[in-house]
Enzyme design. Structure first.
Site, mmCIF file in Angstrom:
data_model
loop_
_atom_site.group_PDB
_atom_site.id
_atom_site.type_symbol
_atom_site.label_atom_id
_atom_site.label_comp_id
_atom_site.label_asym_id
_atom_site.label_seq_id
_atom_site.Cartn_x
_atom_site.Cartn_y
_atom_site.Cartn_z
ATOM 1 N N ASP A 20 -72.644 16.222 -39.032
ATOM 2 C CA ASP A 20 -73.964 15.932 -39.614
ATOM 3 C C ASP A 20 -75.046 15.814 -38.539
ATOM 4 O O ASP A 20 -74.765 15.422 -37.410
ATOM 5 C CB ASP A 20 -73.874 14.616 -40.405
ATOM 6 N N GLY A 21 -76.259 16.134 -38.923
ATOM 7 C CA GLY A 21 -77.407 15.944 -38.019
ATOM 8 C C GLY A 21 -77.984 17.238 -37.482
ATOM 9 O O GLY A 21 -78.884 17.212 -36.638
ATOM 10 N N ASN A 22 -77.493 18.364 -37.977
ATOM 11 C CA ASN A 22 -77.983 19.660 -37.475
ATOM 12 C C ASN A 22 -79.476 19.848 -37.740
ATOM 13 O O ASN A 22 -80.219 20.327 -36.881
ATOM 14 C CB ASN A 22 -77.239 20.810 -38.150
ATOM 15 N N GLY A 23 -79.885 19.468 -38.951
ATOM 16 C CA GLY A 23 -81.288 19.661 -39.344
ATOM 17 C C GLY A 23 -82.215 18.828 -38.464
ATOM 18 O O GLY A 23 -83.234 19.335 -37.967
ATOM 19 N N ARG A 33 -84.245 24.669 -39.260
ATOM 20 C CA ARG A 33 -82.987 23.956 -39.519
ATOM 21 C C ARG A 33 -81.769 24.848 -39.237
ATOM 22 O O ARG A 33 -80.735 24.385 -38.756
ATOM 23 C CB ARG A 33 -82.933 23.502 -40.983
ATOM 24 N N ASN A 68 -73.809 20.944 -51.235
ATOM 25 C CA ASN A 68 -74.707 21.649 -50.308
ATOM 26 C C ASN A 68 -75.342 22.911 -50.913
ATOM 27 O O ASN A 68 -76.311 23.453 -50.363
ATOM 28 C CB ASN A 68 -74.000 22.014 -48.993
ATOM 29 N N ARG A 197 -71.739 6.765 -44.241
ATOM 30 C CA ARG A 197 -71.120 7.000 -45.556
ATOM 31 C C ARG A 197 -70.174 8.196 -45.474
ATOM 32 O O ARG A 197 -70.217 8.982 -44.522
ATOM 33 C CB ARG A 197 -72.193 7.216 -46.624
ATOM 34 N N SER A 199 -69.883 10.561 -47.981
ATOM 35 C CA SER A 199 -70.458 11.749 -48.624
ATOM 36 C C SER A 199 -69.397 12.650 -49.265
ATOM 37 O O SER A 199 -69.371 13.855 -49.027
ATOM 38 C CB SER A 199 -71.289 12.563 -47.632
HETATM 39 C C1 FPP Z 1 -75.050 18.756 -42.131
HETATM 40 O O1 FPP Z 1 -76.193 18.567 -41.314
HETATM 41 C C2 FPP Z 1 -74.463 20.030 -41.819
HETATM 42 C C3 FPP Z 1 -74.158 21.008 -42.710
HETATM 43 C C4 FPP Z 1 -74.356 20.889 -44.158
HETATM 44 C C5 FPP Z 1 -73.609 22.299 -42.250
HETATM 45 C C6 FPP Z 1 -72.541 22.150 -41.244
HETATM 46 C C7 FPP Z 1 -72.165 23.475 -40.798
HETATM 47 C C8 FPP Z 1 -71.915 23.787 -39.525
HETATM 48 C C9 FPP Z 1 -71.934 22.835 -38.402
HETATM 49 C C10 FPP Z 1 -71.515 25.158 -39.219
HETATM 50 C C11 FPP Z 1 -70.020 25.176 -39.205
HETATM 51 C C12 FPP Z 1 -69.560 26.467 -38.815
HETATM 52 C C13 FPP Z 1 -68.276 26.810 -38.852
HETATM 53 C C14 FPP Z 1 -67.957 28.108 -38.305
HETATM 54 C C15 FPP Z 1 -67.188 25.980 -39.421
HETATM 55 P P1 FPP Z 1 -77.626 18.451 -42.015
HETATM 56 O O2 FPP Z 1 -78.173 19.803 -42.179
HETATM 57 O O3 FPP Z 1 -77.466 17.655 -43.273
HETATM 58 O O4 FPP Z 1 -78.424 17.652 -40.939
HETATM 59 P P2 FPP Z 1 -79.618 16.661 -41.262
HETATM 60 O O5 FPP Z 1 -79.000 15.491 -41.990
HETATM 61 O O6 FPP Z 1 -80.109 16.291 -39.900
HETATM 62 O O7 FPP Z 1 -80.624 17.406 -42.077
#
Ligand code: FPP
Length: 243
Positions: A20-23, A33, A68, A197, A199
């Site tokens: 989590d936390g990519n965005g 994002r 998602n 959490r 989730s």
């Molecule tokens: C949640 O972060 C992340 C996701 C819903 C996507 C996760 C997917 C990857 C890391 C790619 C995985 C790739 C492979 C090949 C398995 P968020 O977008 O909810 O972050 P945020 O809470 O900061 O918005």
């Protein structure tokens, strides 16, 4: 932090990770994002390989939940492309026997996923079935409640056909119809990004898991962080309801 600190310790057999936390990582850098997910996929590769190197038997990565799909179509498409790229790469490496002994499994619903992704997942599962170093569960189109529902429906069907008595249904029966049938429950679940959490992640299997939370955003997560989480886990005493 060094890898040597883990030597001689009783490591968790199964680690689950909520990536989590990519965005937020992308936003902090003024990026789209989708760039965060791309960076997150690279960290997934690193952490997965590292887990195998240090002797973890099983890792489950929560990559895409049944919820998602509510994200903007452009973001969903970008994440699907990351799966496609990874599966292509993993299948090629598997052919060359370069996939480090990783055995792959999808945990999640195939229904709803693009057909080419399902095909490539099937190929990877089949061709890696004899690999012994580490089992990798890819939780894609996965939801814990959905998984339990799946199991309940299977058992209800068996009861209806007279193959099982409703009164005699056990916890083991439920567990044996989950996507993780036959696998140990996660000993340690890691969730970065400052959220506390589950989730909908492995809600049945997490009954006695230890949790490790941190503010680090997934694309910043390093092998040192995994070491830290494992060391912390190793210092805890698990009682499983006993004393
Ligand atoms: C949640 O972060 C992340 C996701 C819903 C996507 C996760 C997917 C990857 C890391 C790619 C995985 C790739 C492979 C090949 C398995 P968020 O977008 O909810 O972050 P945020 O809470 O900061 O918005």
């Amino acid at each position: 932090m060094t890898r040597e600190q883990l030597e001689g310790l009783s490591l968790p057999k199964h680690i689950g990770i909520i990536m989590d936390g990519n965005g937020r990582w992308a936003k902090k850098r003024g990026l789209e994002r989708t760039e965060g997910h791309k960076a997150g996929a690279d960290v997934f590769r690193k952490i997965c390989n590292y887990g195998a190197d240090i002797g973890i038997e099983c890792m489950t990565f929560y990559a895409f939940s049944t919820e998602n799909w509510r994200r903007p179509p452009k973001e969903v498409a970008a994440i699907m492309k990351l799966f496609r790229d990874y599966l292509k790469e993993a299948n090629e490496r598997e052919k060359e026997n370069e996939q480090r002994g990783l055995q792959f499994h999808l945990i999640g619903e195939k229904k709803g996923l693009p057909a080419d992704i399902v095909r490539n997942l099937d190929t990877l599962e089949r061709d890696s079935a004899d690999k012994k170093v580490m089992r990798v569960n890819l939780a894609i189109n996965y939801g814990g409640r959905d998984e339990i529902l799946h199991s309940v429906k299977a058992l209800a069907g068996m009861a209806k056909r007279g193959e099982i008595k409703p009164d005699a249904i056990t916890e083991e029966d439920i567990a044996s119809h989950l996507f993780t049938a036959g696998q140990p429950d996660p000993d340690l679940i890691i969730r970065p990004s400052g959220e506390y959490r589950l989730s909908n992640f492995m809600i049945w299997q997490a009954a006695y898991s230890e949790f490790w939370f941190s503010d680090i955003l997934w694309p910043d997560f390093t092998t040192d962080d995994l070491d830290r989480a494992i060391l912390d886990y190793c210092s805890r005493q698990r009682r499983f309801g006993g004393v």
